[in-house]
Enzyme design. Structure first.
Site, PDB file in Angstrom:
ATOM      1  N   GLY A  48       0.720  -1.308  -0.131  1.00 33.99           N
ATOM      2  CA  GLY A  48       0.070  -0.029   0.087  1.00 33.99           C
ATOM      3  C   GLY A  48       0.722   1.155   0.080  1.00 33.99           C
ATOM      4  N   ASP A 105      -5.252   1.376  10.577  1.00 33.17           N
ATOM      5  CA  ASP A 105      -6.715   1.166  10.896  1.00 33.17           C
ATOM      6  C   ASP A 105      -6.845   0.610  12.189  1.00 33.17           C
ATOM      7  OD1 ASP A 105      -9.374   0.384  10.752  1.00 33.17           O
ATOM      8  OD2 ASP A 105      -9.232  -0.922   8.961  1.00 33.17           O
ATOM      9  N   LYS A 133      -7.539   6.124  10.929  1.00 36.08           N
ATOM     10  CA  LYS A 133      -8.790   5.838  11.221  1.00 36.08           C
ATOM     11  C   LYS A 133      -8.785   5.893  12.925  1.00 36.08           C
ATOM     12  CE  LYS A 133      -9.983   2.984   7.255  1.00 36.08           C
ATOM     13  NZ  LYS A 133     -10.683   1.641   6.967  1.00 36.08           N
ATOM     14  N   ARG A 168      -5.147   0.471  -6.898  1.00 35.11           N
ATOM     15  CA  ARG A 168      -3.887   1.065  -6.266  1.00 35.11           C
ATOM     16  C   ARG A 168      -3.443   2.162  -7.043  1.00 35.11           C
ATOM     17  NH1 ARG A 168      -2.417  -2.134  -1.958  1.00 35.11           N
ATOM     18  NH2 ARG A 168      -2.558  -4.575  -2.244  1.00 35.11           N
TER      19      ARG A 168
HETATM   20  P1  IMP Z   1      -4.722  -2.463  10.369  1.00 34.48           P
HETATM   21  O1  IMP Z   1      -6.082  -2.873  10.560  1.00 34.48           O
HETATM   22  O2  IMP Z   1      -4.147  -1.037  10.874  1.00 34.48           O
HETATM   23  O3  IMP Z   1      -3.715  -3.550  10.926  1.00 34.48           O
HETATM   24  O4  IMP Z   1      -4.613  -2.511   8.987  1.00 34.48           O
HETATM   25  C1  IMP Z   1      -3.950  -3.191   7.988  1.00 34.48           C
HETATM   26  C2  IMP Z   1      -3.797  -3.116   6.544  1.00 34.48           C
HETATM   27  O5  IMP Z   1      -5.433  -3.256   6.269  1.00 34.48           O
HETATM   28  C3  IMP Z   1      -3.500  -1.755   6.182  1.00 34.48           C
HETATM   29  O6  IMP Z   1      -2.163  -1.464   5.949  1.00 34.48           O
HETATM   30  C4  IMP Z   1      -4.319  -1.852   4.718  1.00 34.48           C
HETATM   31  O7  IMP Z   1      -3.398  -2.548   3.697  1.00 34.48           O
HETATM   32  C5  IMP Z   1      -5.668  -2.378   5.042  1.00 34.48           C
HETATM   33  N1  IMP Z   1      -6.502  -1.470   5.124  1.00 34.48           N
HETATM   34  C6  IMP Z   1      -7.078  -0.987   6.202  1.00 34.48           C
HETATM   35  N2  IMP Z   1      -8.142  -0.076   5.989  1.00 34.48           N
HETATM   36  C7  IMP Z   1      -8.215   0.061   4.717  1.00 34.48           C
HETATM   37  C8  IMP Z   1      -8.976   0.734   3.788  1.00 34.48           C
HETATM   38  O8  IMP Z   1     -10.102   1.550   3.969  1.00 34.48           O
HETATM   39  N3  IMP Z   1      -8.897   0.625   2.421  1.00 34.48           N
HETATM   40  C9  IMP Z   1      -7.991  -0.343   1.937  1.00 34.48           C
HETATM   41  N4  IMP Z   1      -7.174  -1.140   2.738  1.00 34.48           N
HETATM   42  C10 IMP Z   1      -7.071  -0.890   4.091  1.00 34.48           C
END
Ligand code: IMP
Ligand code: MG
Length: 189
Positions: A48, A105, A133, A168
């Site tokens: 990402g 996230d 977020k 992407r």
């Molecule tokens: P985490 O929940 O912070 O561990 O997020 C893990 C990964 O989920 C991020 O690095 C993104 O690759 C993916 N991700 C989280 N939220 C989104 C979104 O709104 N769109 C696309 N990918 C997301």
């Protein structure tokens, strides 16, 4: 284009490329000042981060190095346990590291990256994430120093972020239009 459709999902424009570039420039200025004599290592977390990393690095004018890693998840005791950083081709001992993320996230994957970096005995670690977020956060993120935009806990795509592997490549960021939530919030008004 303000609205896009990917498979079964509808998205609307959230941040256009110019807005994103303005934030990225400011983050770059901040890092240039704080890391002027630190020769930092920028560590992009793939996939990402690739677009943010590319634009951010064009704003960095101090001596530095960069590398990319990928988080590999394996089915451990709990399903989806994340357990390894792939591709780290350089020693990070005593280095000042700036982790570059597309989005935080729940914060779980960032938390795992931080644990793995601690094992590498780095001198310091800071995180630059284009998106955050805040209300979805479940992990400790003391090291989150640079954030492009705080957003609602909604699904976004573009500028590195994907939906089913798509989008992407888009220069702008789009948010998912959730018809049900939108209807509810209209009713409450
Ligand atoms: P985490 O929940 O912070 O561990 O997020 C893990 C990964 O989920 C991020 O690095 C993104 O690759 C993916 N991700 C989280 N939220 C989104 C979104 O709104 N769109 C696309 N990918 C997301
Ligand atoms: Mg990421």
């Amino acid at each position: 284009m303000r609205n896009i459709r990917i498979d079964d999902m509808e998205f609307e424009l959230l941040f256009d490329h110019e807005q994103i570039q303005k934030r990225v420039r400011l983050i770059g200025i901040d890092i240039n000042v704080k890391y002027a004599d630190k020769h930092p290592v920028f560590l992009g977390v793939l996939n990402g981060c690739f677009m943010f990393m590319s634009d951010l690095m064009k704003q960095i004018h101090i001596p530095c190095e960069l590398s990319f890693v990928k988080l590999a998840s394996y089915r451990g005791v709990r399903q989806g346990d994340i357990s390894e950083l792939l591709g780290l081709g350089m020693p990070l001992k005593d280095r000042h590291v700036i982790v570059v993320e597309d989005i935080v996230d729940s914060g779980r994957s960032l938390g795992r990256v931080m644990e793995l970096l601690e094992q590498a005995s780095v001198a310091s670690v800071a995180v630059a994430s284009l998106l955050l977020k805040p209300s979805a956060l479940q992990a400790d993120v003391d090291s989150l120093m640079y954030v492009g935009f705080e957003i609602e806990p909604e699904f976004v795509v573009g500028y590195g972020l994907d939906y089913n592997g798509q989008c992407r490549n888009l220069p702008h960021i789009y948010r998912h239009i959730d018809a049900q939530t939108d209807r509810k919030s209209q009713e409450m008004r």
